[in-house]
Scaffold this motif. Structure first.
Motif, PDB file in Angstrom:
ATOM      1  N   GLN A  29       0.856  -0.983  -0.330  1.00  0.00           N
ATOM      2  CA  GLN A  29       0.602  -0.475  -0.081  1.00  0.00           C
ATOM      3  C   GLN A  29      -0.019   1.528   0.107  1.00  0.00           C
ATOM      4  O   GLN A  29       1.828   1.313   0.855  1.00  0.00           O
ATOM      5  CB  GLN A  29      -0.905  -0.313   1.232  1.00  0.00           C
ATOM      6  CG  GLN A  29      -1.331   0.912   1.409  1.00  0.00           C
ATOM      7  CD  GLN A  29      -3.099   0.875   0.331  1.00  0.00           C
ATOM      8  OE1 GLN A  29      -3.263  -0.683  -0.295  1.00  0.00           O
ATOM      9  NE2 GLN A  29      -3.829   2.137  -0.937  1.00  0.00           N
ATOM     10  N   SER A  31       1.466   6.092  -0.383  1.00  0.00           N
ATOM     11  CA  SER A  31       0.467   6.702  -0.801  1.00  0.00           C
ATOM     12  C   SER A  31       0.723   7.460  -1.821  1.00  0.00           C
ATOM     13  O   SER A  31       2.501   7.776  -2.464  1.00  0.00           O
ATOM     14  CB  SER A  31       0.852   7.492   0.483  1.00  0.00           C
ATOM     15  OG  SER A  31       0.997   6.703   1.572  1.00  0.00           O
ATOM     16  N   ASP A  53      -2.821   7.575  -3.461  1.00  0.00           N
ATOM     17  CA  ASP A  53      -1.967   6.118  -2.964  1.00  0.00           C
ATOM     18  C   ASP A  53      -2.996   5.475  -3.521  1.00  0.00           C
ATOM     19  O   ASP A  53      -3.974   5.497  -4.769  1.00  0.00           O
ATOM     20  CB  ASP A  53      -3.079   6.875  -1.657  1.00  0.00           C
ATOM     21  CG  ASP A  53      -3.090   8.387  -0.644  1.00  0.00           C
ATOM     22  OD1 ASP A  53      -1.907   8.678  -0.644  1.00  0.00           O
ATOM     23  OD2 ASP A  53      -3.942   8.218   0.229  1.00  0.00           O
ATOM     24  N   LYS A  55      -2.145   1.013  -4.172  1.00  0.00           N
ATOM     25  CA  LYS A  55      -2.371  -0.385  -4.025  1.00  0.00           C
ATOM     26  C   LYS A  55      -1.696  -0.942  -5.365  1.00  0.00           C
ATOM     27  O   LYS A  55      -1.761  -1.059  -6.117  1.00  0.00           O
ATOM     28  CB  LYS A  55      -2.711  -1.409  -3.350  1.00  0.00           C
ATOM     29  CG  LYS A  55      -2.703  -3.042  -2.709  1.00  0.00           C
ATOM     30  CD  LYS A  55      -3.688  -3.638  -2.414  1.00  0.00           C
ATOM     31  CE  LYS A  55      -2.729  -4.918  -1.564  1.00  0.00           C
ATOM     32  NZ  LYS A  55      -3.981  -6.275  -1.032  1.00  0.00           N
TER      33      LYS A  55
END
Length: 77
Positions: A29, A31, A53, A55
């Protein structure tokens, strides 16, 4: 494969060159502003950063890979 410029989940190589390092892993994950990878061309290094942001779903390159402009290097979920 080529990145789809209209797809916000695709990150394409901005220039031809060699991948120096990859800073993210599949499943991570991240940012906005996270370093994704670095490319080198003609002794100049360019770093790609996440524009949002997300994944990481796929990393299609590794250190030492050669890429062309527009090649898909990272795909987000």
């Amino acid at each position: 494969p080529k990145a789809d410029a209209a797809n916000p989940n695709h990150v394409g190589a901005p220039m031809p060159g060699m991948v120096v390092n990859v800073a993210v892993k599949v499943g991570e994950q991240i940012s906005k502003g996270t370093k994704l990878l670095s490319l080198e061309a003609m002794k100049m290094e360019t770093t790609l950063y996440a524009e949002r942001d997300a994944k990481v779903a796929e990393v299609t390159v590794q250190a030492g890979s050669h890429v062309e402009t527009g090649d898909l290097v990272v795909r987000f979920e």
